[in-house]
Design a protein around this motif. Structure first.
Motif, mmCIF file in Angstrom:
data_model
loop_
_atom_site.group_PDB
_atom_site.id
_atom_site.type_symbol
_atom_site.label_atom_id
_atom_site.label_comp_id
_atom_site.label_asym_id
_atom_site.label_seq_id
_atom_site.Cartn_x
_atom_site.Cartn_y
_atom_site.Cartn_z
ATOM 1 N N ALA A 534 28.289 41.787 62.037
ATOM 2 C CA ALA A 534 27.032 41.237 61.527
ATOM 3 C C ALA A 534 27.224 39.777 61.158
ATOM 4 C CB ALA A 534 26.561 42.042 60.318
ATOM 5 N N ALA A 535 28.361 39.461 60.507
ATOM 6 C CA ALA A 535 28.619 38.065 60.162
ATOM 7 C C ALA A 535 28.770 37.236 61.428
ATOM 8 C CB ALA A 535 29.879 37.961 59.304
ATOM 9 N N ILE A 537 27.211 37.401 64.156
ATOM 10 C CA ILE A 537 25.964 36.955 64.775
ATOM 11 C C ILE A 537 25.119 36.169 63.789
ATOM 12 C CG2 ILE A 537 25.861 38.737 66.559
ATOM 13 C CD1 ILE A 537 23.861 40.226 64.775
ATOM 14 N N GLY A 538 25.706 35.820 62.638
ATOM 15 C CA GLY A 538 25.018 34.902 61.731
ATOM 16 C C GLY A 538 24.246 35.579 60.618
ATOM 17 N N ILE A 539 24.517 36.859 60.334
ATOM 18 C CA ILE A 539 23.835 37.515 59.218
ATOM 19 C C ILE A 539 24.611 37.242 57.936
ATOM 20 C CG2 ILE A 539 23.178 39.732 58.223
ATOM 21 C CD1 ILE A 539 22.713 40.740 61.052
ATOM 22 N N ASN A 540 23.888 36.754 56.930
ATOM 23 C CA ASN A 540 24.511 36.439 55.648
ATOM 24 C C ASN A 540 24.624 37.710 54.804
ATOM 25 O OD1 ASN A 540 25.196 35.586 53.137
ATOM 26 N ND2 ASN A 540 23.723 33.910 53.060
ATOM 27 N N VAL B 84 31.837 32.662 57.786
ATOM 28 C CA VAL B 84 31.683 33.171 59.154
ATOM 29 C C VAL B 84 30.247 33.030 59.654
ATOM 30 C CG1 VAL B 84 32.000 35.165 60.625
ATOM 31 C CG2 VAL B 84 33.493 34.852 58.663
ATOM 32 N N TYR B 85 29.302 33.478 58.808
ATOM 33 C CA TYR B 85 27.942 33.542 59.336
ATOM 34 C C TYR B 85 27.366 32.165 59.606
ATOM 35 C CZ TYR B 85 25.925 32.411 54.763
ATOM 36 O OH TYR B 85 25.564 31.784 53.604
ATOM 37 N N ALA B 88 28.616 31.081 62.872
ATOM 38 C CA ALA B 88 27.887 31.775 63.933
ATOM 39 C C ALA B 88 26.578 31.056 64.211
ATOM 40 C CB ALA B 88 27.627 33.216 63.514
ATOM 41 N N ARG B 89 25.923 30.570 63.143
ATOM 42 C CA ARG B 89 24.647 29.896 63.356
ATOM 43 C C ARG B 89 24.818 28.552 64.044
ATOM 44 N NH1 ARG B 89 21.607 31.309 57.655
ATOM 45 N NH2 ARG B 89 21.656 33.562 57.953
ATOM 46 N N PHE B 102 26.999 48.340 66.196
ATOM 47 C CA PHE B 102 26.236 48.842 65.059
ATOM 48 C C PHE B 102 25.864 50.295 65.329
ATOM 49 C CE2 PHE B 102 24.648 44.239 64.970
ATOM 50 C CZ PHE B 102 25.755 43.839 64.250
ATOM 51 N N THR B 178 22.818 35.076 70.602
ATOM 52 C CA THR B 178 22.815 34.008 69.604
ATOM 53 C C THR B 178 23.019 32.645 70.250
ATOM 54 O OG1 THR B 178 25.187 34.118 69.207
ATOM 55 C CG2 THR B 178 23.828 35.600 67.924
#
Lengths: 911, 264
Positions: A534-535, A537-540, B84-85, B88-89, B102, B178
């Protein structure tokens, strides 16, 4: 310069000596917890309940005059390990590879149910015991001085405390030898890593695990009887003991036995020291009484948050976990377009009908009860969010509800805020505290987070909610509902309040569904699936977790506010921390992922309590036993019972549609095969009996104005359809026996009928004047022959419930089918209802005077439905045997009309 | 050090530029001053024997671990301290050696979640107003990704019911949703057979040529590395022992000794 007075050194030594033995007990329990956690992965929160069991057995035997040594042997050396064995064999061995949530919820179920079972069967509700000293038993008394105490310098230790210390030392040394030098100890250490891995290495893991459970249960029993002379023998005391021990176990990160022991000692001495300080510094009374019991929770909380090894620790994952089948999909994913459309259309009508019925037909009392259930359901939705969406387990939801409830009470009553504004403030405060709790708990996962919430809940209960300024002390605080809900010409006061609560529930329910289907729900699901991914793909994750805590706490706050307003009163006991545990057990076992799961849990809670308590005059805590066992079913259906049933029925619908299509396709121009009967043709006559009874009852109500119907009328209505059902089962069994050759079926059914008849005779004849359940004056009033007939039918039915499906499934297996149409498991639900039914017969024939009868009719209705469902399932199975296997396992791709793209060929027609 | 001269650590215009990355665990130096650059659109490989520090380095690049020394620049920006996140962004995409799907989510939902997370669209408020259904544009993008990876037939299946090979494609698709500038692949061939590895490599090259992102590939499978990678870094005991064009690196004696275990 500020001088802080410190107690003299002699006081410190005194604290040390007096706190040490209590610390030993904490240590013993902590060792037991660590032991089960290490060897089975179960964080056994029922440990305190097990200790209570042994203590209760010991002192009830002692009260009967058994010699002390025999009491000790029976309760600690025999009962405790046997109970551990039972837990392992009957429960936990089925969960070896289950997730920690499954194991935790099962132990929570035991935690809730076990003390009630002990009270119901062994001690009685309010039994008190004088716990005799064990010191004499072990010869420690003899070692003591003439006045029966040990003297260390000028300090005095009584023989009981010395016994505890000696017992602890012996246990610790024995455990050290076991783990260090024996093969069994080594194996115990290995199986926690991977049960299957150890099996692959040629070790019989089952036996190792059995031994571990027996050992830990023995430790629980020992701790129980050692502790009993120090505290009173009641379940609440033992529960708190457990939490103290959890704190000690957390010192050792739940895995280190020596550190757990040390943690226990520190806690015991610390508690004693705090009492000393509180006297020395002359703390205010409330702090004095509040701090001591709260110390373990505080220690647990701080430990979890600041101990680096616990922070960020992930659950041990089994390297072989990949071989487990994936969890079943949610029921709505099986729904075909038709059903979905229908539900959408019917739902508003159903809601409207419900509101009309509640507001205009039900009595005020029932409106009140339903409102009760709805207020609880709102609080339960917070668990739907936290556990269902977030995948975490919180035992502190009652604390958030309490924050909401007490805020409403204080603002509305003490500060004269408008009630709705106070309610909003309660929600906001709960949400803010939830978010604040999320920050220290951020890195905790799984069981550690659960323990932190437990500590939080107990701290809130013990320190905050017991304060006079929060809960108003002994008299509590009265709250008035908002004035615009006072009632008008159309709706009464209770009805208006019901509508308001119903609207709140509807609103929150929809919000939960929206969140689940929206971005936040998807992000929660991602984090549940894999935090790293999840992190990536950019989920905080931090932000999402704070959202989760705040959302869930806010909903709980609303629920608590509504509960307070519903009761019109709050005091220190309105939101006990143990409610948080009971709630989670209820919701999770009925379905934590859906809104209807929460609603069912709340309705079940209220209706069960009423049915058992007010209606059948049993102790309401028996309901807790039922709920505890409900949690145990969770192990088999982690998606919840409601969800499980929904999916089953959707699958059955699909199967029926396939069967219909196949019959149209293959048998339109030739006769139906032998044994085929349209299912409805079989089930309708059975159900007709109940319809007849219903008509008679309603007619009697309209004409005669009474709910009660003469027994012969009931027999006349239900008799023919029951006879029909029996006849059908006989004919069906004969036909199936011809194909399967399973002749023992006849013998089993006949034998069961005879046993049942004998039991019926026994119950109506022998046990006259039974004095359990409280009332000594009741006597059996029914004639013996009725007992015999009921027993005969019940015995036969129970056997048939299992024999017929087994016949069908064995034929299917013999033909090499991949699936079986029905199995013996289909016999379990009707059997349960036979048990309930015969129990009610027994109960009602004890001269019990029912205040009103329609609940009994309702139970009859449910029982008939279950019977008809079972008959339908068996007949469907026989039909399937006739027309060929229909495989609707999930994953078979479906065409748009809900049918498989290609109908599977019949076995006989395969090329 | 091998005979091959290391590429200059500060290539102007590099997409990823790691300089002197050092990571110690309780006294053990897992990485010692590792330099690595990836240019936009380039496919770079990172190989090394087991325990060489590949995964540690990977985690330092991604922000799962913080290096004690050294900097990581991405797209002209110092990202060494970013979580990390946030990386990713900025355009890091990754797949995992051990599958991290998931559980319980359909393949399609994987893509939609990744798309949302990347665009930062959707808020709790929108959810509460029930305005969070996938939009037409989102569905279109997810469908396009399903088609691109040939996963249409599995779109509605829960991810955990897929085979390992298909699962890797889902991970790839999730990362691609992404719109990464740099894709970090952690041993994508592990657990796959030769055919599956080949198919995965084909798909990857196809997509990479279409979209033009850069790839940093950590891999054991020498064949796959030779086929995909134009430039290669070799790690051994936490030190970079060689780097350069793939063919030259494989010819290097030190590499053969450390990695292939033989000196001809």
């Amino acid at each position: 310069m500020l001088l802080v007075a410190v107690p003299p050194l002699s006081s410190w030594v005194q604290y040390l000596i007096e706190g040490f033995p209590v610390g030993c007990v904490f240590g013993l329990v902590a060792i037991g917890l660590v032991l089960t956690y290490k060897t089975s992965g179960v964080f056994n929160l029922a440990f305190g309940a097990q200790a209570f069991l042994s203590a209760a057995v010991m002192y009830s035997l002692d009260a009967r005059g058994w010699p002390l040594w025999l009491c000790f042997v029976v309760s600690v050396v025999i009962v405790a390990p046997l109970f551990g064995l039972l837990l392992d064999r009957a429960l936990f061995r089925y969960m070896r590879n289950a997730s920690w949530v499954v194991k935790l919820v099962t132990s929570l179920g035991l935690f809730v149910a076990l003390p009630e079972i002990v009270k119901a069967l062994i001690t009685g509700q309010r039994a008190k015991f004088n716990a005799p000293s064990l010191a004499r038993l072990f010869g420690i008394q003899a070692l003591a001085g003439d006045d029966g105490v040990f003297k260390i310098g000028s300090y005095v230790v009584n023989a009981d405390l010395a016994t505890i210390v000696v017992a602890t030392v012996v246990v610790v040394v024995a455990l050290f030898v076991l783990f260090r030098y024996t093969a069994l100890g080594l194996r115990m250490r290995a199986i926690v890593e991977s049960f299957r891995m150890v099996e692959l290495a040629g070790v019989d893991s089952e036996r190792v695990s059995m031994a571990a459970w027996m050992l830990s249960s023995f430790l629980a029993g020992l701790a129980g009887v050692l502790l009993a002379p120090l505290i009173s023998v009641d379940s609440a005391g033992f529960t708190l003991l457990l939490v103290s021990a959890v704190a000690a176990a957390a010192f050792g990160r739940l895995v280190s036995i020596p550190v757990a022991l040390a943690g226990g000692l520190i806690l015991g001495i610390g508690q004693r020291a705090i009492i000393g300080f509180s006297y020395f510094w002359n703390w205010p009374q409330s702090l004095q009484t509040g701090v001591r019991p709260a110390l373990p929770f505080l220690a647990l909380f701080l430990c979890l948050i600041f101990l680096p090894a616990v922070r960020g620790r992930r659950e041990v994952t089994d390297p072989l976990s990949g071989v487990d089948p994936p969890p079943p999909a949610m029921a709505h994913e099986y729904k075909d377009a038709d059903t979905a459309r229908m539900t959408k259309r019917i739902f508003p009508v159903f809601i409207a009908l419900f509101v009309v019925v509640v507001c205009f037909l039900l009595s005020d009392l029932w409106v009140f009860r339903l409102t009760d259930a709805l207020t609880l359901a709102v609080a339960f939705l917070s668990i739907t969010v936290f556990t269902g969406l977030g995948g975490q387990v919180s035992l502190g939801q009652a604390a958030f509800a309490g924050i909401g409830g007490y805020t409403v009470a204080n603002l509305a009553t003490e500060n004269h805020w408008p009630v709705l504004l106070a309610l909003l403030a309660g929600i906001a405060l709960a949400a803010v505290i939830g978010a604040l709790l999320a920050v220290p708990a951020l890195r905790l996962g799984g069981i550690f987070l659960t323990l932190a919430t437990l500590a939080f809940g107990l701290m809130a209960d013990n320190i905050v909610f017991s304060a006079k300024s929060v809960a108003g002390g002994a008299p509590g605080i009265d709250i008035a509902r908002p004035s615009f809900l006072d009632g008008n010409s159309l709706f009464g006061r209770d009805q208006m309040w019901f509508l308001f609560v119903f609207a709140c529930f509807g609103l929150v329910g929809y919000l939960v569904i929206f969140v689940r289907n929206g971005t936040t729900g998807r992000f929660f699901a991602s984090l549940r699936g894999s935090e790293t991914a999840a992190a990536a793909i950019g989920i905080n994750g931090t932000r999402q977790r704070i959202t989760l805590f705040a959302l869930s706490a806010g909903i709980a706050g609303l629920g608590g506010g509504l509960i307070a307003l519903q009761a019109g009163h709050v005091d220190a006991l309105t939101f006990p921390a143990l409610f948080g545990v009971a709630w989670i057990v209820l919701v999770v076992s009925l379905g934590a992922r859906t809104v209807d799961g929460a609603l069912n849990a709340a309705l079940g809670f209220v209706i069960f309590q009423w049915l058992l308590g007010d209606y059948f005059k049993m102790d309401a805590s028996i309901a807790l036993i039922g709920f505890g066992f409900g949690a145990i079913t969770y192990a088999r259906h982690p998606e919840g019972i409601v969800e499980f049933r929904t999916r089953e029925s959707l699958l059955a619908r699909r199967k029926a549609a396939l069967m219909k299509a196949r019959i149209e396709q293959m048998f339109s121009d030739r006769p139906m095969p032998d044994g085929f009967l349209p299912t409805r043709a079989v089930t309708a006559p059975v159900f007709l009996g109940f319809v007849a009874l219903l008509v008679v009852v309603i007619a009697n109500r309209i004409v005669g104005g009474s709910d009660s119907v003469a027994p012969w009328v009931i027999a006349l209505c239900l008799g023919p359809s029951l006879l029909y059902a029996v006849g059908w089962s006989l004919v069906t069994n004969a036909r199936l026996t011809r194909e399967s050759g399973f002749r023992a079926g006849w013998a089993i059914m006949a034998g069961a009928a005879v046993v049942g008849a004998g039991l019926g005779w026994f119950l109506t004849n022998v046990t006259v004047g039974h004095t359990d359940f409280g009332d000594p004056q009741i006597a059996i009033v029914a004639p013996t022959w009725i007992g015999v007939v009921i027993g005969l039918v019940a015995g036969y039915a129970v056997a048939a419930f299992f024999v017929l499906p087994v016949q069908v499934s064995s034929i299917a297996r013999a033909r090499g089918w991949r699936t079986v149409p029905v199995s013996w498991m289909d016999g379990r639900t009707p059997t349960l209802w036979i048990v309930i039914g015969t129990f009610l017969c027994y109960w009602t024939t004890k001269g019990w005077d029912a205040p009103f009868l329609w609940p009994l009719y309702f139970l009859t209705f449910v029982a008939f439905t279950v019977l008809v469902q079972w008959i339908g399932a068996v007949q469907n199975g026989i039909n399937e045997l006739a027309v060929g296997e229909i495989d609707v396992a999930p994953g078979v791709p479906l065409a748009d009309d809900g049918l498989p793209e290609e109908l599977p060929a019949l076995a006989g027609e395969k090329a | 050090m091998g005979d091959v001269t290391p590429v200059d650590a500060n290539v102007p215009g590099a997409l990823l530029d790691a300089v002197g990355v050092t990571k110690r665990f309780a006294g053990i130096t897992a990485l010692h001053a590792v330099d690595l650059t990836v240019a936009p659109g380039e496919i770079v490989g990172l190989i090394g024997p087991n325990g060489a520090g590949k995964t540690t380095f990977f985690n330092c690049l991604l922000g799962i671990l913080r290096p004690e020394e050294g900097t990581v620049r991405f797209d002209g920006r110092d990202v060494t301290g970013l979580p990390v996140y946030k990386r990713a962004r900025l355009g890091f995409g990754r797949t995992f050696q051990r599958m991290e799907l998931f559980a319980g989510m359909s393949v399609r939902d994987h893509f939609i979640v990744a798309d949302r997370a990347h665009r930062g669209e959707g808020s709790l408020w929108r959810d509460l107003c029930n305005r969070s259904q996938p939009t037409a544009a989102e569905n279109e993008r997810a469908d396009a990704m399903l088609a691109l990876l040939g996963l249409e037939s599995d779109a509605q299946r829960p991810a955990e019911s897929l085979s390992l090979g298909r699962g890797r494609l889902v991970e790839l698709g999730r990362a691609l949703m992404t719109e990464p500038k740099l894709l970090l692949l952690d041993e994508p061939s592990s657990g796959l057979d030769v055919t599956e590895t080949g198919a995965f490599g084909d798909r990857l090259l196809e997509v990479q040529q279409e979209r033009g992102f850069a790839i940093l590939l950590v891999e054991h499978d020498v064949e796959m590395v030779q086929r995909l990678v134009s430039r290669l870094y070799v790690l051994d005991f936490g030190t970079l022992i060689a780097s350069g064009p793939t063919a030259e690196v494989f010819a290097d004696a030190a590499v053969r000794k450390a990695y292939l275990g033989s000196v001809d």
